[in-house]
Design a protein around this motif. Sequence first.
Motif, short mmCIF file in Angstrom:
data_model
loop_
_atom_site.label_atom_id
_atom_site.label_comp_id
_atom_site.label_asym_id
_atom_site.label_seq_id
_atom_site.Cartn_x
_atom_site.Cartn_y
_atom_site.Cartn_z
N GLY A 183 0.80 -1.22 0.00
CA GLY A 183 0.00 0.00 0.00
C GLY A 183 0.83 1.27 0.00
N ARG A 184 1.99 1.23 -0.68
CA ARG A 184 2.87 2.39 -0.68
C ARG A 184 2.52 3.42 -1.75
NH1 ARG A 184 6.24 -1.93 0.58
NH2 ARG A 184 6.79 -2.28 -1.60
N THR A 221 -0.27 7.70 1.72
CA THR A 221 -0.22 6.41 1.04
C THR A 221 -1.57 5.69 1.19
OG1 THR A 221 0.59 5.25 2.99
CG2 THR A 221 2.24 6.18 1.48
N MET A 222 -1.76 4.71 0.33
CA MET A 222 -2.94 3.85 0.47
C MET A 222 -2.94 3.17 1.83
SD MET A 222 -5.72 2.46 -0.64
CE MET A 222 -5.82 2.74 -2.41
N ARG A 223 -1.76 2.77 2.28
CA ARG A 223 -1.63 2.13 3.60
C ARG A 223 -2.15 3.07 4.69
NH1 ARG A 223 2.67 -1.62 4.97
NH2 ARG A 223 2.74 -1.98 7.22
N ALA A 224 -1.77 4.34 4.65
CA ALA A 224 -2.20 5.31 5.66
C ALA A 224 -3.70 5.56 5.57
CB ALA A 224 -1.42 6.61 5.51
N MET A 225 -4.22 5.65 4.34
CA MET A 225 -5.66 5.86 4.16
C MET A 225 -6.47 4.76 4.83
SD MET A 225 -5.81 6.98 0.14
CE MET A 225 -7.45 6.27 0.01
N LEU A 226 -6.11 3.52 4.50
CA LEU A 226 -6.89 2.39 5.01
C LEU A 226 -6.70 2.20 6.51
CD1 LEU A 226 -6.43 -0.15 2.08
CD2 LEU A 226 -8.39 1.34 2.55
N SER A 227 -5.49 2.43 6.99
CA SER A 227 -5.25 2.31 8.43
C SER A 227 -6.09 3.32 9.20
CB SER A 227 -3.77 2.51 8.73
OG SER A 227 -2.99 1.47 8.17
#
Length: 302
Positions: A183-184, A221-227
């Motif tokens: 998810g970067r 990042t996508m990772r931060a969005m979903l987290s």
Amino acid sequence: MTARDKRGTAAVVGGRGFIGGACVEALRDAGWDVVVVTHNARLAARHDGYRWGDMLDPTTLGPAVEGADVVVQSANFPNYPFEKPQHRHSYLEYDGLGTERLVRAARAAGARRYVYVAGVGVTENPTKPYFRAIRRGELAVADSGMAHVVVRPAFVYGPRDNGINRIIRACRYLPVLPLPQGGRQNHQPVHVDDVGRLVAQAAAADAPEGTFEIGGPERMTMRAMLSTALRLVGRGRPIVDVADRVARPGARLMARLPGPLITPDALDFMLEDFVADLEPLTKHYDLRLTPFLDGLRSYLVR
């Protein structure tokens, strides 16, 4: 609002969709009479204010936009972004050829203005098929002879989105969240209502023409969005980095299944960076962009 305050008629092609529905509401709030154009002929026949128009059938598009002062295009193929070329459900048929069909119909119907909801990431000479299709549509709009605005949203989220909400539902059952490349990918998530408000402003007769990218006020990042979204609903999960050597064979395998969760082309699309250049937007339009956490709280927290 009185009849004298009405701005005219706007036909929203794809007005039952996620982004299209926000455009319909914003246009109505701004004083437009709105016609919702849908590919569902039975639904259109049952409801006032609806018309049947199929992006794959040019004979339906003229009647669908007849009498419209402004045509707004916000139509995606079914199960977007998972293409089914055998059913003509593809970027080419909708964003490319479909836009060309709809532009011809709008011009023939006497529409004065055209607003096309495209997407961030398109360049003048794109190499990837989805961007080539969108660029083909943008050129058709630019060459139409109508006043026109191309709106390029980044990652759009909201109560009806099929991205963040799908992940949240899946995490009821998943102990971890697997993400291709961890998810970067870089994103600039924009609330769907902000896109709708921009479209409503762009529909005005004196609105600036051209191409305008729109994203939210933060890049992440996508990772931060979903987290962030998962923590907000109490479903925080460890994120597992799915390497490309695993993700691509898996996408090819799942593409053979009915209603696939992923396909190779959709995987490529998911791995793109979607960030917006906001300078032209802020220079020409008056729009407050919703912070990501505020947008999530507006519908995820009850």
